[in-house]
Design a protein around this motif. Structure first.
Motif, PDB file in Angstrom:
ATOM      1  N   PHE A  90     -19.631  -4.296  24.262  1.00  0.00           N
ATOM      2  CA  PHE A  90     -20.018  -3.141  23.454  1.00  0.00           C
ATOM      3  C   PHE A  90     -18.955  -2.052  23.571  1.00  0.00           C
ATOM      4  N   VAL A  91     -18.977  -1.129  22.621  1.00  0.00           N
ATOM      5  CA  VAL A  91     -17.993  -0.043  22.611  1.00  0.00           C
ATOM      6  C   VAL A  91     -18.263   0.897  23.784  1.00  0.00           C
ATOM      7  N   SER A  92     -17.252   1.656  24.154  1.00  0.00           N
ATOM      8  CA  SER A  92     -17.354   2.480  25.365  1.00  0.00           C
ATOM      9  C   SER A  92     -18.152   3.760  25.168  1.00  0.00           C
ATOM     10  N   GLN A  93     -18.191   4.270  23.935  1.00  0.00           N
ATOM     11  CA  GLN A  93     -18.885   5.528  23.679  1.00  0.00           C
ATOM     12  C   GLN A  93     -20.254   5.278  23.049  1.00  0.00           C
ATOM     13  N   PRO A  94     -21.298   5.961  23.521  1.00  0.00           N
ATOM     14  CA  PRO A  94     -22.636   5.751  22.956  1.00  0.00           C
ATOM     15  C   PRO A  94     -22.728   6.298  21.537  1.00  0.00           C
ATOM     16  N   SER A  95     -23.557   5.666  20.736  1.00  0.00           N
ATOM     17  CA  SER A  95     -23.805   6.142  19.374  1.00  0.00           C
ATOM     18  C   SER A  95     -24.883   7.219  19.343  1.00  0.00           C
ATOM     19  N   SER A  96     -25.816   7.160  20.290  1.00  0.00           N
ATOM     20  CA  SER A  96     -26.874   8.166  20.390  1.00  0.00           C
ATOM     21  C   SER A  96     -27.495   8.060  21.770  1.00  0.00           C
ATOM     22  N   SER A  97     -28.051   9.178  22.256  1.00  0.00           N
ATOM     23  CA  SER A  97     -28.688   9.211  23.572  1.00  0.00           C
ATOM     24  C   SER A  97     -29.952  10.052  23.504  1.00  0.00           C
TER      25      SER A  97
END
Length: 265
Positions: free
Chosen positions: A151-158
């Motif tokens: 998965f990508v390193s940066q979250p899409s939402s939290s």
């Protein structure tokens, strides 16, 4: 031109202009996962494809991560995504579990499977064919590039999870971009990985969530979007019945005025 005709036509032109300026293509979709699963930390032969989904760390520090994927086939290619929200429902937490945790969604970059394994608890069950495990995308022969999921390193939402109940991952530019990409290029849709805080100093914060097998209590994605603009040759928007009636009244009034004018000569 009689004054009443001028007024009617003026009103019609104003309304038509407002219709053109206002989006008439807005739509909303409510979606549930087509598959979801739990990755059981550091285990190559344990999985949970059909049970509830888990996130966080159980006693001893072993992590749990969940996967979920949605089908966007009902949203036409070329639609403009305006808002995306994901609702989840936490119904159990580990004894003495930390609740002030941030759960996050990460866009997955490769395909994975939901097998027939089942476990109601966080320890998982025996991995079966096509299950996702901590090391497998599809058990037993296809592997993640990195253990724990690709998965990508940066979250899409939290979102903050601080009690039991319903929580919403808010719409963000990254979450919108994920869905926009998947609508336009369905082959790139591998869904999201959801995980809780996994810091070394956090020993136990596992949470159990309803999965898609729980029906409407499972993860629910709400997408607001604009339908694609029509082609140039099909750009005419049909007038509603009331506007056609107004236009007809203007034409009748105009013809009546002309007829009266001719008779008076």
């Amino acid at each position: 031109m009689p004054r009443v005709v001028s007024i009617l036509i003026g009103v019609l032109l104003c309304v038509t202009g407002l219709m053109s300026a206002t989006s008439v293509n807005a739509a909303q979709a409510t979606l549930y996962p087509v598959k979801d699963a739990t990755l059981i930390g550091d285990e190559s032969a344990l999985a949970n494809g059909k049970g509830p989904i888990f996130i966080g760390k159980i006693a001893g520090g072993s992590a749990r991560r969940s996967l979920m994927q949605f089908d966007f086939a009902g949203i036409p290619v070329g639609s403009t995504i305006r808002s995306v929200q994901l609702r989840v429902w936490v119904f159990t937490a580990a004894s003495n579990s930390s609740f002030d945790d941030i759960a996050s969604l990460y866009r997955l970059t490769t395909s994975w499977g939901e097998g027939q394994s089942f476990a109601s608890g966080g320890n998982g069950g025996t991995a079966l064919v096509n299950d996702s495990t901590w090391v497998h995308r599809f058990y037993p022969n296809q592997f993640w590039s990195s253990a724990g999921g690709d998965f990508v390193s940066q979250p899409s939402s939290s979102t903050l999870i601080n009690t039991l109940g319903e929580f919403t991952f808010p719409s963000t530019p990254a979450l919108i971009a994920d869905v926009q990409q998947w609508v336009n290029s369905p082959a790139t849709n591998f869904g999201w990985l959801m995980k809780d805080v996994e810091n070394p100093d956090v020993e136990k914060n596992a949470k159990r969530l309803f999965s898609r097998e729980s029906g409407t209590f499972g993860p629910q994605l709400t997408v607001v979007y604009d339908l694609p603009s029509p082609n140039a040759g099909d750009s005419d928007v049909p007038l509603p019945a009331w506007a056609l009636a107004l236009l007809g009244a203007a034409l009748v009034a105009g013809l009546s005025g002309r007829s009266l004018g001719k008779r008076s000569k």
